[in-house]
Design a protein around this motif. Structure first.
Motif, PDB file in Angstrom:
ATOM      1  N   LEU A  46       0.831  -1.198   0.000  1.00 48.39           N
ATOM      2  CA  LEU A  46       0.000   0.000   0.000  1.00 48.39           C
ATOM      3  C   LEU A  46       0.872   1.256   0.000  1.00 48.39           C
ATOM      4  O   LEU A  46       0.642   2.177  -0.777  1.00 48.39           O
ATOM      5  CB  LEU A  46      -0.929  -0.017   1.211  1.00 48.39           C
ATOM      6  N   ASN A  47       1.876   1.289   0.843  1.00 48.63           N
ATOM      7  CA  ASN A  47       2.775   2.448   0.884  1.00 48.63           C
ATOM      8  C   ASN A  47       3.541   2.621  -0.418  1.00 48.63           C
ATOM      9  O   ASN A  47       3.721   3.746  -0.887  1.00 48.63           O
ATOM     10  CB  ASN A  47       3.746   2.340   2.060  1.00 48.63           C
ATOM     11  N   ASP A  48       3.991   1.519  -1.005  1.00 49.32           N
ATOM     12  CA  ASP A  48       4.703   1.596  -2.283  1.00 49.32           C
ATOM     13  C   ASP A  48       3.800   2.142  -3.376  1.00 49.32           C
ATOM     14  O   ASP A  48       4.221   2.958  -4.203  1.00 49.32           O
ATOM     15  CB  ASP A  48       5.243   0.228  -2.694  1.00 49.32           C
ATOM     16  N   LYS A  80       1.098   8.701  -5.887  1.00 49.99           N
ATOM     17  CA  LYS A  80       0.789   9.948  -5.170  1.00 49.99           C
ATOM     18  C   LYS A  80      -0.712  10.220  -5.074  1.00 49.99           C
ATOM     19  O   LYS A  80      -1.143  11.360  -5.023  1.00 49.99           O
ATOM     20  CB  LYS A  80       1.477  11.156  -5.825  1.00 49.99           C
ATOM     21  N   ASP A  81      -1.506   9.153  -5.075  1.00 50.02           N
ATOM     22  CA  ASP A  81      -2.956   9.299  -5.008  1.00 50.02           C
ATOM     23  C   ASP A  81      -3.548   8.021  -4.421  1.00 50.02           C
ATOM     24  O   ASP A  81      -3.478   6.955  -5.041  1.00 50.02           O
ATOM     25  CB  ASP A  81      -3.515   9.541  -6.415  1.00 50.02           C
ATOM     26  N   TRP A  82      -4.121   8.140  -3.224  1.00 48.90           N
ATOM     27  CA  TRP A  82      -4.693   6.960  -2.568  1.00 48.90           C
ATOM     28  C   TRP A  82      -5.778   6.312  -3.414  1.00 48.90           C
ATOM     29  O   TRP A  82      -5.964   5.095  -3.364  1.00 48.90           O
ATOM     30  CB  TRP A  82      -5.273   7.341  -1.206  1.00 48.90           C
ATOM     31  N   ARG A  83      -6.502   7.120  -4.182  1.00 44.70           N
ATOM     32  CA  ARG A  83      -7.597   6.566  -5.002  1.00 44.70           C
ATOM     33  C   ARG A  83      -7.086   5.584  -6.044  1.00 44.70           C
ATOM     34  O   ARG A  83      -7.827   4.709  -6.488  1.00 44.70           O
ATOM     35  CB  ARG A  83      -8.372   7.692  -5.675  1.00 44.70           C
ATOM     36  N   ALA A  84      -5.833   5.694  -6.424  1.00 44.17           N
ATOM     37  CA  ALA A  84      -5.244   4.787  -7.413  1.00 44.17           C
ATOM     38  C   ALA A  84      -4.734   3.499  -6.763  1.00 44.17           C
ATOM     39  O   ALA A  84      -4.210   2.629  -7.460  1.00 44.17           O
ATOM     40  CB  ALA A  84      -4.094   5.489  -8.135  1.00 44.17           C
TER      41      ALA A  84
END
Length: 76
Positions: free
Chosen positions: A38-40, A46-50
């Protein structure tokens, strides 16, 4: 101190393989691999939605391991 060690200290970078407190907490959840993925993903996109698939995998692991109960708020 060796030359290599001096370079690391001069650069302000410590190179140790010992887990720190954060690592210990993540490993104790049983979801360290999912957390790393998840962090990678977020780092790359640069977008949590992706990162919905990675987030879902982390959430499933979190629940499967009982971490949701472990981290519930407790009334004083």
């Amino acid at each position: 101190m060796s030359g290599r060690e001096e370079d690391r200290v001069a650069d302000g970078v410590e190179d140790d393989d010992e887990p720190d407190e954060w690592d210990k907490r993540i490993f104790s959840t049983g979801c360290a691999l999912e957390n790393t993925k998840l962090n990678d993903c977020f780092y790359e996109k640069k977008d949590w939605r992706a990162c919905k698939e990675e987030m879902q995998a982390f959430k499933e692991c979190w629940k499967r391991r009982g971490n949701d109960q472990r981290t519930d708020s407790k009334d004083a």
